[in-house]
Scaffold this motif. Structure first.
Motif, PDB file in Angstrom:
ATOM      1  N   ARG A 162     -44.028  19.783 -29.492  1.00 51.95           N
ATOM      2  CA  ARG A 162     -44.199  19.077 -30.757  1.00 51.95           C
ATOM      3  C   ARG A 162     -45.382  18.108 -30.657  1.00 51.95           C
ATOM      4  NH1 ARG A 162     -38.237  16.598 -31.332  1.00 51.95           N
ATOM      5  NH2 ARG A 162     -38.997  15.691 -29.367  1.00 51.95           N
ATOM      6  N   ILE A 163     -45.985  17.813 -31.808  1.00 53.63           N
ATOM      7  CA  ILE A 163     -47.071  16.836 -31.837  1.00 53.63           C
ATOM      8  C   ILE A 163     -46.550  15.490 -31.350  1.00 53.63           C
ATOM      9  CG2 ILE A 163     -48.623  15.561 -33.363  1.00 53.63           C
ATOM     10  CD1 ILE A 163     -48.717  18.004 -35.157  1.00 53.63           C
ATOM     11  N   LYS A 164     -47.302  14.864 -30.440  1.00 50.64           N
ATOM     12  CA  LYS A 164     -46.898  13.550 -29.950  1.00 50.64           C
ATOM     13  C   LYS A 164     -46.872  12.555 -31.097  1.00 50.64           C
ATOM     14  CE  LYS A 164     -48.471  14.074 -25.172  1.00 50.64           C
ATOM     15  NZ  LYS A 164     -49.382  13.571 -24.118  1.00 50.64           N
ATOM     16  N   LEU A 165     -45.830  11.752 -31.122  1.00 52.08           N
ATOM     17  CA  LEU A 165     -45.613  10.861 -32.257  1.00 52.08           C
ATOM     18  C   LEU A 165     -46.378   9.555 -32.072  1.00 52.08           C
ATOM     19  CD1 LEU A 165     -44.039  11.294 -34.837  1.00 52.08           C
ATOM     20  CD2 LEU A 165     -42.243   9.858 -33.929  1.00 52.08           C
ATOM     21  N   THR A 166     -47.606   9.535 -32.550  1.00 52.81           N
ATOM     22  CA  THR A 166     -48.416   8.324 -32.582  1.00 52.81           C
ATOM     23  C   THR A 166     -48.567   7.902 -34.045  1.00 52.81           C
ATOM     24  OG1 THR A 166     -50.475   9.575 -32.808  1.00 52.81           O
ATOM     25  CG2 THR A 166     -49.712   9.098 -30.571  1.00 52.81           C
ATOM     26  N   ARG A 167     -49.048   6.693 -34.251  1.00 55.86           N
ATOM     27  CA  ARG A 167     -49.284   6.239 -35.630  1.00 55.86           C
ATOM     28  C   ARG A 167     -50.282   7.151 -36.329  1.00 55.86           C
ATOM     29  NH1 ARG A 167     -52.700   2.658 -38.563  1.00 55.86           N
ATOM     30  NH2 ARG A 167     -51.579   1.585 -40.265  1.00 55.86           N
ATOM     31  N   GLU A 168     -51.298   7.572 -35.600  1.00 58.89           N
ATOM     32  CA  GLU A 168     -52.307   8.442 -36.189  1.00 58.89           C
ATOM     33  C   GLU A 168     -51.705   9.772 -36.614  1.00 58.89           C
ATOM     34  OE1 GLU A 168     -52.632   6.776 -33.356  1.00 58.89           O
ATOM     35  OE2 GLU A 168     -54.066   5.263 -34.082  1.00 58.89           O
ATOM     36  N   ALA A 169     -50.810  10.337 -35.780  1.00 58.00           N
ATOM     37  CA  ALA A 169     -50.178  11.609 -36.118  1.00 58.00           C
ATOM     38  C   ALA A 169     -49.265  11.466 -37.328  1.00 58.00           C
ATOM     39  CB  ALA A 169     -49.383  12.129 -34.923  1.00 58.00           C
ATOM     40  N   VAL A 170     -48.544  10.352 -37.407  1.00 56.63           N
ATOM     41  CA  VAL A 170     -47.653  10.101 -38.548  1.00 56.63           C
ATOM     42  C   VAL A 170     -48.465  10.005 -39.829  1.00 56.63           C
ATOM     43  CG1 VAL A 170     -46.101   8.410 -39.591  1.00 56.63           C
ATOM     44  CG2 VAL A 170     -45.830   9.029 -37.184  1.00 56.63           C
ATOM     45  N   LEU A 171     -49.566   9.249 -39.793  1.00 54.30           N
ATOM     46  CA  LEU A 171     -50.377   9.061 -40.995  1.00 54.30           C
ATOM     47  C   LEU A 171     -51.086  10.356 -41.389  1.00 54.30           C
ATOM     48  CD1 LEU A 171     -51.896   5.531 -40.317  1.00 54.30           C
ATOM     49  CD2 LEU A 171     -49.977   6.135 -41.801  1.00 54.30           C
ATOM     50  N   ALA A 172     -51.514  11.140 -40.407  1.00 53.98           N
ATOM     51  CA  ALA A 172     -52.166  12.413 -40.715  1.00 53.98           C
ATOM     52  C   ALA A 172     -51.191  13.355 -41.422  1.00 53.98           C
ATOM     53  CB  ALA A 172     -52.705  13.058 -39.439  1.00 53.98           C
ATOM     54  N   ALA A 173     -49.946  13.380 -40.945  1.00 51.31           N
ATOM     55  CA  ALA A 173     -48.944  14.228 -41.584  1.00 51.31           C
ATOM     56  C   ALA A 173     -48.615  13.727 -42.982  1.00 51.31           C
ATOM     57  CB  ALA A 173     -47.684  14.272 -40.723  1.00 51.31           C
ATOM     58  N   ALA A 174     -48.544  12.411 -43.145  1.00 50.63           N
ATOM     59  CA  ALA A 174     -48.282  11.830 -44.467  1.00 50.63           C
ATOM     60  C   ALA A 174     -49.412  12.162 -45.433  1.00 50.63           C
ATOM     61  CB  ALA A 174     -48.106  10.320 -44.345  1.00 50.63           C
ATOM     62  N   LEU A 175     -50.647  12.081 -44.969  1.00 51.18           N
ATOM     63  CA  LEU A 175     -51.791  12.410 -45.808  1.00 51.18           C
ATOM     64  C   LEU A 175     -51.746  13.879 -46.224  1.00 51.18           C
ATOM     65  CD1 LEU A 175     -54.532  11.830 -47.100  1.00 51.18           C
ATOM     66  CD2 LEU A 175     -55.593  12.181 -44.857  1.00 51.18           C
ATOM     67  N   GLU A 176     -51.360  14.744 -45.329  1.00 53.87           N
ATOM     68  CA  GLU A 176     -51.274  16.169 -45.647  1.00 53.87           C
ATOM     69  C   GLU A 176     -50.245  16.423 -46.756  1.00 53.87           C
ATOM     70  OE1 GLU A 176     -50.457  20.441 -43.383  1.00 53.87           O
ATOM     71  OE2 GLU A 176     -50.877  18.630 -42.218  1.00 53.87           O
ATOM     72  N   ILE A 177     -49.114  15.730 -46.678  1.00 55.20           N
ATOM     73  CA  ILE A 177     -48.081  15.884 -47.709  1.00 55.20           C
ATOM     74  C   ILE A 177     -48.587  15.370 -49.053  1.00 55.20           C
ATOM     75  CG2 ILE A 177     -45.804  15.067 -48.458  1.00 55.20           C
ATOM     76  CD1 ILE A 177     -44.976  15.097 -45.497  1.00 55.20           C
ATOM     77  N   ILE A 178     -49.244  14.202 -49.052  1.00 52.21           N
ATOM     78  CA  ILE A 178     -49.769  13.637 -50.295  1.00 52.21           C
ATOM     79  C   ILE A 178     -50.843  14.544 -50.884  1.00 52.21           C
ATOM     80  CG2 ILE A 178     -51.098  11.728 -51.265  1.00 52.21           C
ATOM     81  CD1 ILE A 178     -49.606   9.859 -49.374  1.00 52.21           C
ATOM     82  N   ASP A 179     -51.711  15.088 -50.035  1.00 53.38           N
ATOM     83  CA  ASP A 179     -52.740  16.016 -50.522  1.00 53.38           C
ATOM     84  C   ASP A 179     -52.102  17.204 -51.224  1.00 53.38           C
ATOM     85  OD1 ASP A 179     -54.961  14.584 -49.707  1.00 53.38           O
ATOM     86  OD2 ASP A 179     -55.178  15.655 -47.804  1.00 53.38           O
ATOM     87  N   GLN A 180     -50.973  17.648 -50.701  1.00 56.73           N
ATOM     88  CA  GLN A 180     -50.323  18.836 -51.245  1.00 56.73           C
ATOM     89  C   GLN A 180     -49.491  18.541 -52.492  1.00 56.73           C
ATOM     90  OE1 GLN A 180     -48.124  21.122 -48.332  1.00 56.73           O
ATOM     91  NE2 GLN A 180     -46.846  22.096 -49.898  1.00 56.73           N
ATOM     92  N   ASP A 181     -48.701  17.465 -52.455  1.00 57.60           N
ATOM     93  CA  ASP A 181     -47.713  17.228 -53.512  1.00 57.60           C
ATOM     94  C   ASP A 181     -47.769  15.841 -54.135  1.00 57.60           C
ATOM     95  OD1 ASP A 181     -46.527  19.800 -53.389  1.00 57.60           O
ATOM     96  OD2 ASP A 181     -45.458  19.218 -51.581  1.00 57.60           O
ATOM     97  N   GLY A 182     -48.765  15.040 -53.802  1.00 60.92           N
ATOM     98  CA  GLY A 182     -48.883  13.724 -54.394  1.00 60.92           C
ATOM     99  C   GLY A 182     -48.014  12.688 -53.711  1.00 60.92           C
ATOM    100  N   VAL A 183     -48.196  11.433 -54.125  1.00 61.23           N
ATOM    101  CA  VAL A 183     -47.459  10.322 -53.524  1.00 61.23           C
ATOM    102  C   VAL A 183     -45.958  10.492 -53.711  1.00 61.23           C
ATOM    103  CG1 VAL A 183     -47.055   7.834 -53.644  1.00 61.23           C
ATOM    104  CG2 VAL A 183     -49.387   8.720 -53.729  1.00 61.23           C
ATOM    105  N   ASP A 184     -45.543  10.983 -54.871  1.00 58.47           N
ATOM    106  CA  ASP A 184     -44.107  11.154 -55.134  1.00 58.47           C
ATOM    107  C   ASP A 184     -43.480  12.203 -54.237  1.00 58.47           C
ATOM    108  OD1 ASP A 184     -44.232   9.224 -57.079  1.00 58.47           O
ATOM    109  OD2 ASP A 184     -44.420  10.630 -58.745  1.00 58.47           O
ATOM    110  N   GLY A 185     -44.296  13.081 -53.679  1.00 62.42           N
ATOM    111  CA  GLY A 185     -43.761  14.112 -52.793  1.00 62.42           C
ATOM    112  C   GLY A 185     -43.519  13.630 -51.373  1.00 62.42           C
TER     113      GLY A 185
END
Length: 231
Positions: free
Chosen positions: A14-37
């Protein structure tokens, strides 16, 4: 030393859980489905972790959103020692537009989230562009108050521009006329005759050219009104 693929993953693959990895994953979700997603649970699923572990890196969703804004703004580079401050601000403006078009769902975070947070309480990364622009301008001999005025004018214009550009949506690209492509045929002709008549102009919108046109007016005007700058 360049990290190998294994350096970014734990023993379970699994991807190592760093702040950068968390934010990158969050950005990917927002890019796909918006802030509400975005939710902590969905983010945890994307990272294959228990949701509670995420709170070590972001205590709540608000902090997560601040971090996403910081991640995007960190990509906005300013050359503090550029010899021509107007040319450098033009580069910054186009790079900001590029970031906005790459991450359109993040634009509301960049524009509205700072409104509720005093400068000194914002994530440092969200203030880096401000500090860099101030350094660029003061290096060019512009006074501190004028440098701050230029920054405010520039980013006020940029926020308005990207919000306008993101509104220029084509409803149906396969239609045969601009009026139909933009969906303007839905507007009553007696109520919106001028807007409907501008369908070809709206359809031919060029965001980059429009940005340059606005920058020509803005930067020229600012250069004639500031005090204490070197020629």
């Amino acid at each position: 030393m360049t990290a190998s693929p294994d350096d970014t993953r734990d023993t379970n693959g699994r991807i190592k859980l760093t702040r950068e990895a968390v934010l990158a994953a969050a950005l990917e979700i927002i890019d796909q489905d918006g802030v509400d997603g975005l939710s902590m649970r969905r983010l945890a699923r994307a990272l294959d972790r228990d949701p509670m572990i995420l709170y070590r890196h972001a205590p709540n969703k608000a902090a997560l959103l601040d971090g996403v804004a910081e991640t995007v703004l960190a990509q906005l580079e300013v050359d503090r020692t550029a010899p021509d401050w107007q040319a450098q601000l033009r580069v910054v403006a186009h790079n900001y537009r590029r970031l906005a078009l790459t991450h359109p769902n993040v634009v509301p975070l960049l524009v509205t989230r700072p409104l509720a947070t005093p400068l000194g309480m914002r994530p440092p990364g969200t203030l880096r562009a401000l500090e860099d622009v101030l350094a660029l301008l003061t290096h060019a001999g512009v006074s501190g108050p004028d440098a701050l005025h230029i920054y405010r004018a520039l980013f006020g214009f940029l926020h308005g521009h990207v919000l306008n550009e993101l509104q220029e949506l084509v409803e149906n690209p396969d239609e045969t006329t601009d009026l139909l492509r933009l969906g303007l045929h839905r507007l009553p002709i007696n109520d919106f005759p001028l807007l409907r008549s501008l369908a070809p102009v709206l359809a031919d919108y060029d965001g980059a050219a429009e940005l340059d046109r606005g920058l020509d007016i803005l930067l020229t005007g600012l250069a004639t009104t500031i005090t204490g700058s070197r020629p």
